[in-house]
Scaffold this active site. Structure first.
Site, PDB file in Angstrom:
ATOM      1  N   ASP A 135       0.845  -1.185   0.000  1.00 13.94           N
ATOM      2  CA  ASP A 135       0.000   0.000   0.000  1.00 13.94           C
ATOM      3  C   ASP A 135       0.887   1.242   0.000  1.00 13.94           C
ATOM      4  OD1 ASP A 135       0.884   0.549   2.602  1.00 13.94           O
ATOM      5  OD2 ASP A 135      -0.845  -0.376   3.536  1.00 13.94           O
ATOM      6  N   ARG A 136       0.291   2.403   0.074  1.00 12.16           N
ATOM      7  CA  ARG A 136       1.103   3.604  -0.080  1.00 12.16           C
ATOM      8  C   ARG A 136       2.027   3.895   1.096  1.00 12.16           C
ATOM      9  NH1 ARG A 136      -1.577   9.173   0.846  1.00 12.16           N
ATOM     10  NH2 ARG A 136      -2.503   8.845   2.871  1.00 12.16           N
TER      11      ARG A 136
END
Lengths: 144, 144, 144, 144
Positions: free
Chosen positions: C17-18
């Site tokens: 994920d980011r």
């Protein structure tokens, strides 16, 4: 600021598995949708904390599955902050199947699909646990 | 350096949908598994490019589905670099169902599940297309 | 029949994920990879139960996250059957980051990423809890 | 019956990757959200076809990525039926970033994130292509 938030999602085709029901791991994704909505209500203070390099990472997650969600079901996610500590916050969730409007106009009861909790830990940019900034702790305390 | 790479994955329960087959979007994830293995063979030059802030982003993807992958199928991903340009590279994939060993010891043919291509564009840290560094372009050209 | 199974997966790009680490919901998917491998070792008896319409559904899942998994990490999943009852079975998991071979040939220690448990309930074709067939209960009891 | 449908989704945390943007495979999932909404407008005829054992499977998908979607972006999915044949239907999609309301009350333009098409093939219960029932073909033809 809301003490509880309510979000709704619709179960996607790709979220079902070959049993014909929503795959269990997606419930954690839906909980995050609810948590995002609750945290958004905290306003700019939380975003500023993230820009300052402090982020909240999931440290523990528990899901109790009660009933299966099916394709195209409307799922209501009720999120509340259960506990706020200096380094951690715990959220609690209730996932319910939202009844579709019936032809007779009667309102059927929503069905409980699952309950869940997630504990999140504040981490500094190097990934080490740290105390949350005072004003963010204050925000969370008011929610709890 | 390998001109083609072969990777294998096993279809996960959560990758199936209520039709009982692997959900079509996961094929793009599997293609990335193949692409990662091919790019890994390029050695440190590619990683250095990423550390220098240049990254490859998917600009176009096409998948042609021929047969369904099912839960627990072993899927072989054959990846090759189809075209290398100064700002873009195109990869081509073949996804095949790997036959499980049969009791009679005969080797059945793998079944073609899908073919795919993805074009990737080099982007600078602000997200704008840019020319790849010379030594990376050279690496890709030798693969093509 | 194996009392414990060991599986390995490599963290995929789409699983990050980011924050730059593997998204927490995917740990449940990896646990299922481990569970599948352990159940496969039960042989045809389990598959016959499924063909007879009895399936195991996740009723409760708990994950304790200890360290982040990153892109391209090799993750080892150790699965064991913790408890076998007439209607339910509980599996326990340890997820570890498998150290890559270092240049010096020394073997670094694997890092504990997470521990988890999942309780599964036997359901009949209509979704109601039911007792597992005798021979399957016997299989699970021998694993526990 | 709508000739075009408009759906909106919000980009979830788990849909981002370590580049900080939505992972490209999820665009196909969002297209399916749009397609579902368009097909729902067909009413009971389509559901009856599925109950009769005829289902539509994705046979080809193409996505052209124009701009990155980011966490929490509101994405508008415009879906239309591009072509209807006796055994296949093709849908076309435009994905746009919905501008959030700005403080000044002005309406900024939505940004084009991607265009896509998916061709779906009618399959019988054994997975073989077949002609769609007359009344469903008629429905699709009126949409095209």
């Amino acid at each position: 600021m809301t003490r509880r938030s309510t979000s709704t999602i619709r179960v996607r085709y790709g979220e079902t598995d070959r049993m014909g029901v929503a795959y269990h791991a997606h419930y954690l994704v839906w909980c995050e949708v609810g948590r995002t909505d609750l945290i958004r209500s905290l306003g700019p203070s939380y975003a500023e904390m993230e820009q300052g390099g402090v982020r909240l990472a999931v440290a523990e997650a528990t899901v109790r599955y009660r009933a299966s969600a099916r394709y195209d079901d409307l799922v209501r996610i009720e999120t509340r902050l259960e506990r706020a500590q200096s380094r951690a916050v715990t959220f609690a969730y209730r996932l319910l199947r939202e009844p579709e409007e019936s032809a007779e106009g009667q309102a059927p009861e929503p069905a409980l699909l699952a309950t869940a909790t997630t504990a999140l830990l504040a981490l500094d940019p190097t990934g080490r646990p740290r105390v949350m900034p005072d004003h963010v702790r204050e925000l969370f305390r008011r929610l709890a």
